[in-house]
Design an enzyme around this catalytic site. Sequence first.
Site, PDB file in Angstrom:
ATOM      1  N   ASP A  54       0.832  -1.208   0.000  1.00  0.00           N
ATOM      2  CA  ASP A  54       0.000   0.000   0.000  1.00  0.00           C
ATOM      3  C   ASP A  54       0.862   1.251   0.000  1.00  0.00           C
ATOM      4  O   ASP A  54       1.831   1.364   0.762  1.00  0.00           O
ATOM      5  CB  ASP A  54      -0.915   0.017   1.228  1.00  0.00           C
ATOM      6  CG  ASP A  54      -1.700   1.324   1.301  1.00  0.00           C
ATOM      7  OD1 ASP A  54      -2.618   1.498   0.473  1.00  0.00           O
ATOM      8  OD2 ASP A  54      -1.371   2.171   2.150  1.00  0.00           O
ATOM      9  N   TYR A  59       2.698  10.263   0.455  1.00  0.00           N
ATOM     10  CA  TYR A  59       3.842   9.750   1.201  1.00  0.00           C
ATOM     11  C   TYR A  59       5.153  10.212   0.561  1.00  0.00           C
ATOM     12  O   TYR A  59       5.556   9.712  -0.490  1.00  0.00           O
ATOM     13  CB  TYR A  59       3.817   8.222   1.257  1.00  0.00           C
ATOM     14  CG  TYR A  59       2.590   7.617   1.912  1.00  0.00           C
ATOM     15  CD1 TYR A  59       1.788   8.359   2.779  1.00  0.00           C
ATOM     16  CD2 TYR A  59       2.234   6.299   1.666  1.00  0.00           C
ATOM     17  CE1 TYR A  59       0.673   7.797   3.374  1.00  0.00           C
ATOM     18  CE2 TYR A  59       1.119   5.722   2.257  1.00  0.00           C
ATOM     19  CZ  TYR A  59       0.337   6.484   3.109  1.00  0.00           C
ATOM     20  OH  TYR A  59      -0.772   5.928   3.698  1.00  0.00           O
ATOM     21  N   LYS A  85      -3.883   5.775  -3.518  1.00  0.00           N
ATOM     22  CA  LYS A  85      -4.950   6.633  -3.009  1.00  0.00           C
ATOM     23  C   LYS A  85      -5.124   7.879  -3.864  1.00  0.00           C
ATOM     24  O   LYS A  85      -4.207   8.285  -4.591  1.00  0.00           O
ATOM     25  CB  LYS A  85      -4.655   7.017  -1.554  1.00  0.00           C
ATOM     26  CG  LYS A  85      -4.413   5.797  -0.654  1.00  0.00           C
ATOM     27  CD  LYS A  85      -4.106   6.174   0.773  1.00  0.00           C
ATOM     28  CE  LYS A  85      -3.829   4.945   1.624  1.00  0.00           C
ATOM     29  NZ  LYS A  85      -2.467   4.404   1.406  1.00  0.00           N
ATOM     30  N   PHE A 236      -0.629  -0.599  15.970  1.00  0.00           N
ATOM     31  CA  PHE A 236       0.098  -0.225  17.185  1.00  0.00           C
ATOM     32  C   PHE A 236      -0.345   1.134  17.736  1.00  0.00           C
ATOM     33  O   PHE A 236       0.275   1.656  18.665  1.00  0.00           O
ATOM     34  CB  PHE A 236       1.604  -0.172  16.914  1.00  0.00           C
ATOM     35  CG  PHE A 236       2.224  -1.497  16.563  1.00  0.00           C
ATOM     36  CD1 PHE A 236       1.895  -2.653  17.252  1.00  0.00           C
ATOM     37  CD2 PHE A 236       3.156  -1.590  15.541  1.00  0.00           C
ATOM     38  CE1 PHE A 236       2.472  -3.873  16.938  1.00  0.00           C
ATOM     39  CE2 PHE A 236       3.746  -2.799  15.215  1.00  0.00           C
ATOM     40  CZ  PHE A 236       3.397  -3.952  15.911  1.00  0.00           C
ATOM     41  N   ASN A 237      -1.429   1.709  17.174  1.00  0.00           N
ATOM     42  CA  ASN A 237      -1.912   3.027  17.629  1.00  0.00           C
ATOM     43  C   ASN A 237      -0.778   4.061  17.694  1.00  0.00           C
ATOM     44  O   ASN A 237      -0.525   4.680  18.724  1.00  0.00           O
ATOM     45  CB  ASN A 237      -2.607   2.935  18.983  1.00  0.00           C
ATOM     46  CG  ASN A 237      -4.027   2.395  18.891  1.00  0.00           C
ATOM     47  OD1 ASN A 237      -4.291   1.284  19.329  1.00  0.00           O
ATOM     48  ND2 ASN A 237      -4.927   3.164  18.311  1.00  0.00           N
ATOM     49  N   GLY A 239       2.269   3.577  17.778  1.00  0.00           N
ATOM     50  CA  GLY A 239       3.487   3.083  18.409  1.00  0.00           C
ATOM     51  C   GLY A 239       3.376   2.744  19.873  1.00  0.00           C
ATOM     52  O   GLY A 239       4.251   2.068  20.424  1.00  0.00           O
ATOM     53  N   LEU A 241       1.568   0.657  21.339  1.00  0.00           N
ATOM     54  CA  LEU A 241       1.490  -0.789  21.521  1.00  0.00           C
ATOM     55  C   LEU A 241       2.739  -1.507  21.013  1.00  0.00           C
ATOM     56  O   LEU A 241       2.794  -2.736  21.017  1.00  0.00           O
ATOM     57  CB  LEU A 241       0.250  -1.352  20.821  1.00  0.00           C
ATOM     58  CG  LEU A 241      -1.095  -0.933  21.416  1.00  0.00           C
ATOM     59  CD1 LEU A 241      -2.245  -1.539  20.636  1.00  0.00           C
ATOM     60  CD2 LEU A 241      -1.192  -1.323  22.896  1.00  0.00           C
ATOM     61  N   ALA A 242       3.725  -0.720  20.593  1.00  0.00           N
ATOM     62  CA  ALA A 242       4.980  -1.318  20.119  1.00  0.00           C
ATOM     63  C   ALA A 242       6.167  -0.871  20.950  1.00  0.00           C
ATOM     64  O   ALA A 242       7.309  -1.151  20.607  1.00  0.00           O
ATOM     65  CB  ALA A 242       5.211  -0.964  18.654  1.00  0.00           C
TER      66      ALA A 242
END
Length: 337
Positions: A54, A59, A85, A236-237, A239, A241-242
């Site tokens: 993706d 980007y 996109k 990971f929201n 980060g 959650l990482a």
Amino acid sequence: MKVSDTRKLPRRSVDVTLMGLGCAQMGNLYRVTPYEESKGAFEKAWESGIRYFDTAPFYGYTRSERRLGTMLTEHDRKDYTVSTKVGRVMVPDDTVGPEEDAYVAPLPFRPNYDYSYDGVLRSFDASQQRLGILRPDILYIHDIGSATHGEKHPHYWEQLTSGGGFKALAKLRDEGSVKAVGLGVNEWEVIRDAMQVFDVDVAMLAGRYTLLEQQSLAFMDNSAKAGTAIVIAGAFNSGILAGNKKFNYADAPADIVKSVEALEAVCADTGVKLQAAALQFPLAHPASVTVVSGARNASQLTSNIEWFEEEVPAEFWAELRKRGLIAEGAPVPGGKA
């Protein structure tokens, strides 16, 4: 689960691997990523059987599409699935600075929001040329919604509706220029609204259905019933959650930190890595078809793959349920707990 396992979009003839490679880092997100590092991440993904990739014009101000296209077109077109996109038209601009919108050394093309019929078609045509790919498999409307546009959201929503943006998506799908269309956003509410006025095949939802956050559960249930596939991003929201303290790209508030600490306590008690649980949890929902993981280099992607394929015992999910750390009714891997 293996990252190379596949699922099919319910309504369209598009297969995606259970893990996809998100390519914002190819655009120098937060710091410069040398081409060879990006190529290393891509090659690790390919070697591991990941076949969904993706990207977006935004980007790196077109850098990501250019890099990814160079890598993908070394392979047979039938062997991968790619999405990009629309919603921003990239305009040549020599005033682009050394860092813009969190991208370092962006290319000299400034994004102008345009969700109109002509804007969607212009953006798509330019993406085809940058990628070197005539028919990307999936095309998303990028970053529509009030969280992005604030008080200007009604204006841009009107471009999609009466201004013909959705009509342009339908045209591209109907003529076979893409196989599936939808939205790539950070808020589930705008996907829900779009489903009321347009035939949404698939939506990329970043950060709103995760191990930490399931307020969108009813929406996910409705998407499954409607046959609208959900691509999970931001598992990971941002980060937290990482292993870092970022949530929604900013310093995490105290209540979020407390919730993460509660999850970490269950992980410690059961010997489960939080990152593994974060990557695996969203895919248990029947609406979900893949989780897209960003990686700057081969090492980062190797870690993500190991977490994704780590065996997580049923007792872990049961303990989360017991402690009220996941929403009532949220499916868990294995289907029990």
